[in-house]
Write a protein that holds these residues in place. Structure first.
Motif, PDB file in Angstrom:
ATOM      1  N   LEU A 186       0.849  -1.188   0.000  1.00  0.00           N
ATOM      2  CA  LEU A 186       0.000   0.000   0.000  1.00  0.00           C
ATOM      3  C   LEU A 186       0.887   1.241   0.000  1.00  0.00           C
ATOM      4  O   LEU A 186       1.770   1.373   0.852  1.00  0.00           O
ATOM      5  CB  LEU A 186      -0.898   0.006   1.233  1.00  0.00           C
ATOM      6  CG  LEU A 186      -1.799  -1.218   1.399  1.00  0.00           C
ATOM      7  CD1 LEU A 186      -2.485  -1.207   2.743  1.00  0.00           C
ATOM      8  CD2 LEU A 186      -2.824  -1.256   0.282  1.00  0.00           C
ATOM      9  N   VAL A 187       0.679   2.125  -0.953  1.00  0.00           N
ATOM     10  CA  VAL A 187       1.448   3.365  -1.048  1.00  0.00           C
ATOM     11  C   VAL A 187       0.462   4.522  -0.984  1.00  0.00           C
ATOM     12  O   VAL A 187      -0.484   4.589  -1.772  1.00  0.00           O
ATOM     13  CB  VAL A 187       2.258   3.420  -2.368  1.00  0.00           C
ATOM     14  CG1 VAL A 187       3.039   4.723  -2.455  1.00  0.00           C
ATOM     15  CG2 VAL A 187       3.180   2.217  -2.492  1.00  0.00           C
ATOM     16  N   ARG A 188       0.673   5.413  -0.004  1.00  0.00           N
ATOM     17  CA  ARG A 188      -0.182   6.604   0.138  1.00  0.00           C
ATOM     18  C   ARG A 188       0.657   7.846  -0.104  1.00  0.00           C
ATOM     19  O   ARG A 188       1.769   7.966   0.409  1.00  0.00           O
ATOM     20  CB  ARG A 188      -0.790   6.680   1.533  1.00  0.00           C
ATOM     21  CG  ARG A 188      -1.887   5.682   1.779  1.00  0.00           C
ATOM     22  CD  ARG A 188      -2.565   5.883   3.123  1.00  0.00           C
ATOM     23  NE  ARG A 188      -1.610   5.835   4.216  1.00  0.00           N
ATOM     24  CZ  ARG A 188      -1.498   6.759   5.179  1.00  0.00           C
ATOM     25  NH1 ARG A 188      -2.293   7.791   5.211  1.00  0.00           N
ATOM     26  NH2 ARG A 188      -0.601   6.623   6.132  1.00  0.00           N
ATOM     27  N   GLN A 189       0.110   8.768  -0.850  1.00  0.00           N
ATOM     28  CA  GLN A 189       0.770  10.037  -1.082  1.00  0.00           C
ATOM     29  C   GLN A 189       0.454  10.946   0.094  1.00  0.00           C
ATOM     30  O   GLN A 189      -0.708  11.200   0.403  1.00  0.00           O
ATOM     31  CB  GLN A 189       0.275  10.649  -2.387  1.00  0.00           C
ATOM     32  CG  GLN A 189       0.899  11.973  -2.704  1.00  0.00           C
ATOM     33  CD  GLN A 189       0.346  12.559  -4.007  1.00  0.00           C
ATOM     34  OE1 GLN A 189      -0.368  11.903  -4.742  1.00  0.00           O
ATOM     35  NE2 GLN A 189       0.690  13.796  -4.257  1.00  0.00           N
ATOM     36  N   LEU A 190       1.504  11.445   0.769  1.00  0.00           N
ATOM     37  CA  LEU A 190       1.311  12.287   1.951  1.00  0.00           C
ATOM     38  C   LEU A 190       1.350  13.782   1.608  1.00  0.00           C
ATOM     39  O   LEU A 190       0.776  14.590   2.325  1.00  0.00           O
ATOM     40  CB  LEU A 190       2.369  11.972   3.005  1.00  0.00           C
ATOM     41  CG  LEU A 190       2.392  10.525   3.517  1.00  0.00           C
ATOM     42  CD1 LEU A 190       3.545  10.327   4.493  1.00  0.00           C
ATOM     43  CD2 LEU A 190       1.072  10.160   4.180  1.00  0.00           C
ATOM     44  N   PHE A 230       6.093  18.781  -4.198  1.00  0.00           N
ATOM     45  CA  PHE A 230       7.452  18.446  -3.758  1.00  0.00           C
ATOM     46  C   PHE A 230       8.408  19.393  -4.464  1.00  0.00           C
ATOM     47  O   PHE A 230       8.418  19.465  -5.696  1.00  0.00           O
ATOM     48  CB  PHE A 230       7.751  16.987  -4.113  1.00  0.00           C
ATOM     49  CG  PHE A 230       9.143  16.542  -3.781  1.00  0.00           C
ATOM     50  CD1 PHE A 230       9.546  16.362  -2.477  1.00  0.00           C
ATOM     51  CD2 PHE A 230      10.067  16.295  -4.797  1.00  0.00           C
ATOM     52  CE1 PHE A 230      10.827  15.945  -2.173  1.00  0.00           C
ATOM     53  CE2 PHE A 230      11.350  15.884  -4.503  1.00  0.00           C
ATOM     54  CZ  PHE A 230      11.722  15.708  -3.187  1.00  0.00           C
ATOM     55  N   ALA A 231       9.167  20.128  -3.693  1.00  0.00           N
ATOM     56  CA  ALA A 231      10.107  21.090  -4.270  1.00  0.00           C
ATOM     57  C   ALA A 231      11.487  20.452  -4.388  1.00  0.00           C
ATOM     58  O   ALA A 231      11.903  19.674  -3.529  1.00  0.00           O
ATOM     59  CB  ALA A 231      10.188  22.334  -3.393  1.00  0.00           C
ATOM     60  N   VAL A 232      12.170  20.773  -5.471  1.00  0.00           N
ATOM     61  CA  VAL A 232      13.524  20.262  -5.680  1.00  0.00           C
ATOM     62  C   VAL A 232      14.403  20.730  -4.526  1.00  0.00           C
ATOM     63  O   VAL A 232      14.352  21.867  -4.105  1.00  0.00           O
ATOM     64  CB  VAL A 232      14.085  20.764  -7.034  1.00  0.00           C
ATOM     65  CG1 VAL A 232      15.541  20.350  -7.204  1.00  0.00           C
ATOM     66  CG2 VAL A 232      13.239  20.262  -8.172  1.00  0.00           C
ATOM     67  N   GLY A 233      15.158  19.788  -3.977  1.00  0.00           N
ATOM     68  CA  GLY A 233      16.057  20.107  -2.876  1.00  0.00           C
ATOM     69  C   GLY A 233      15.457  19.821  -1.502  1.00  0.00           C
ATOM     70  O   GLY A 233      16.166  19.824  -0.507  1.00  0.00           O
ATOM     71  N   GLU A 234      14.127  19.601  -1.409  1.00  0.00           N
ATOM     72  CA  GLU A 234      13.492  19.279  -0.130  1.00  0.00           C
ATOM     73  C   GLU A 234      13.689  17.810   0.200  1.00  0.00           C
ATOM     74  O   GLU A 234      13.866  16.980  -0.690  1.00  0.00           O
ATOM     75  CB  GLU A 234      11.986  19.561  -0.188  1.00  0.00           C
ATOM     76  CG  GLU A 234      11.591  21.000  -0.072  1.00  0.00           C
ATOM     77  CD  GLU A 234      10.076  21.165  -0.017  1.00  0.00           C
ATOM     78  OE1 GLU A 234       9.365  20.179   0.270  1.00  0.00           O
ATOM     79  OE2 GLU A 234       9.607  22.272  -0.265  1.00  0.00           O
ATOM     80  N   ALA A 258      12.554  14.163   0.910  1.00  0.00           N
ATOM     81  CA  ALA A 258      11.417  13.383   0.398  1.00  0.00           C
ATOM     82  C   ALA A 258      10.876  12.404   1.434  1.00  0.00           C
ATOM     83  O   ALA A 258      10.023  11.581   1.126  1.00  0.00           O
ATOM     84  CB  ALA A 258      11.844  12.637  -0.857  1.00  0.00           C
ATOM     85  N   VAL A 259      11.326  12.505   2.670  1.00  0.00           N
ATOM     86  CA  VAL A 259      10.952  11.555   3.711  1.00  0.00           C
ATOM     87  C   VAL A 259       9.442  11.532   3.952  1.00  0.00           C
ATOM     88  O   VAL A 259       8.856  10.480   4.163  1.00  0.00           O
ATOM     89  CB  VAL A 259      11.715  11.840   5.026  1.00  0.00           C
ATOM     90  CG1 VAL A 259      11.204  10.982   6.162  1.00  0.00           C
ATOM     91  CG2 VAL A 259      13.203  11.636   4.819  1.00  0.00           C
ATOM     92  N   LYS A 260       8.785  12.680   3.891  1.00  0.00           N
ATOM     93  CA  LYS A 260       7.361  12.748   4.190  1.00  0.00           C
ATOM     94  C   LYS A 260       6.501  12.849   2.929  1.00  0.00           C
ATOM     95  O   LYS A 260       5.381  13.332   2.971  1.00  0.00           O
ATOM     96  CB  LYS A 260       7.081  13.913   5.141  1.00  0.00           C
ATOM     97  CG  LYS A 260       7.723  13.715   6.495  1.00  0.00           C
ATOM     98  CD  LYS A 260       7.347  14.791   7.453  1.00  0.00           C
ATOM     99  CE  LYS A 260       8.010  14.505   8.791  1.00  0.00           C
ATOM    100  NZ  LYS A 260       7.702  15.498   9.776  1.00  0.00           N
ATOM    101  N   LEU A 261       6.992  12.338   1.809  1.00  0.00           N
ATOM    102  CA  LEU A 261       6.261  12.402   0.549  1.00  0.00           C
ATOM    103  C   LEU A 261       5.309  11.218   0.386  1.00  0.00           C
ATOM    104  O   LEU A 261       4.175  11.370  -0.028  1.00  0.00           O
ATOM    105  CB  LEU A 261       7.246  12.435  -0.626  1.00  0.00           C
ATOM    106  CG  LEU A 261       6.642  12.554  -2.015  1.00  0.00           C
ATOM    107  CD1 LEU A 261       5.854  13.844  -2.163  1.00  0.00           C
ATOM    108  CD2 LEU A 261       7.723  12.444  -3.078  1.00  0.00           C
ATOM    109  N   LEU A 262       5.755  10.002   0.754  1.00  0.00           N
ATOM    110  CA  LEU A 262       4.972   8.793   0.598  1.00  0.00           C
ATOM    111  C   LEU A 262       5.002   7.950   1.879  1.00  0.00           C
ATOM    112  O   LEU A 262       5.978   7.966   2.609  1.00  0.00           O
ATOM    113  CB  LEU A 262       5.505   7.921  -0.541  1.00  0.00           C
ATOM    114  CG  LEU A 262       5.514   8.525  -1.942  1.00  0.00           C
ATOM    115  CD1 LEU A 262       6.234   7.574  -2.891  1.00  0.00           C
ATOM    116  CD2 LEU A 262       4.106   8.787  -2.439  1.00  0.00           C
ATOM    117  N   ALA A 263       3.929   7.202   2.118  1.00  0.00           N
ATOM    118  CA  ALA A 263       3.892   6.199   3.185  1.00  0.00           C
ATOM    119  C   ALA A 263       3.718   4.836   2.518  1.00  0.00           C
ATOM    120  O   ALA A 263       2.830   4.652   1.682  1.00  0.00           O
ATOM    121  CB  ALA A 263       2.747   6.478   4.153  1.00  0.00           C
ATOM    122  N   VAL A 264       4.551   3.886   2.860  1.00  0.00           N
ATOM    123  CA  VAL A 264       4.525   2.558   2.260  1.00  0.00           C
ATOM    124  C   VAL A 264       4.310   1.523   3.368  1.00  0.00           C
ATOM    125  O   VAL A 264       4.982   1.578   4.409  1.00  0.00           O
ATOM    126  CB  VAL A 264       5.838   2.258   1.505  1.00  0.00           C
ATOM    127  CG1 VAL A 264       5.801   0.865   0.888  1.00  0.00           C
ATOM    128  CG2 VAL A 264       6.097   3.309   0.425  1.00  0.00           C
TER     129      VAL A 264
END
Length: 136
Positions: A112-116, A120-124, A126-132
């Motif tokens: 299951l992949v959820r978009q959080l 998303f800005a370049v250089g930020e 990505a830890v809080k971008l998706l939940a798997v």
């Protein structure tokens, strides 16, 4: 007067349907009764081993039982073994093992992949971008 004697039920047909975590047996008998089934990596040595799994169903009006064996592992081979009972009598272990089937559960676990975050800005980070997560 004619007396009808109902005989011990015998197997007419069986259809097996496997999923990733369960196996369903549609078991048609010659007369009414109860079907007790189990799934084993190696064949059982007694009817008690099958009964211990506690998957059973009585026949319906068409003398058909539907037994679903649950909590199995995906992509695993099982010997599906069913015995019949009727009025306190049971089929023999020899007859039971003669009517067994080798069945493989299907693939796979569900990811299951959820978009959080919507952006998303370049250089930020990505830890809080998706939940798997994986199903159990």
């Amino acid at each position: 007067s004619i007396a009808l004697i109902e005989t011990f039920p015998f197997l007419i047909s069986a259809r097996i349907v496997a999923s990733n975590k369960s196996i369903q047996i549609i078991y048609q008998m010659s007369s009414s009764g109860v079907v007790h089934c189990g799934a084993f990596v190696t064949k059982p040595k007694s009817l008690e081993e099958i009964a211990h799994q506690r998957f059973s169903a009585a026949t319906n009006a068409n003398h058909t039982s539907v037994v679903t064996i649950t909590n199995l592992q995906p992509l695993t081979g099982y010997s599906v073994v069913c015995y019949r009972s009727y009025m306190g009598e049971t089929s023999s272990l020899m007859d039971t093992l003669g009517n067994s089937w080798r069945v493989n559960t299907t693939c796979c676990r569900v990811i299951l992949v959820r978009q959080l975050a919507k952006t998303f800005a370049v250089g930020e980070s990505a830890v809080k971008l998706l939940a798997v997560s994986l199903d159990n």
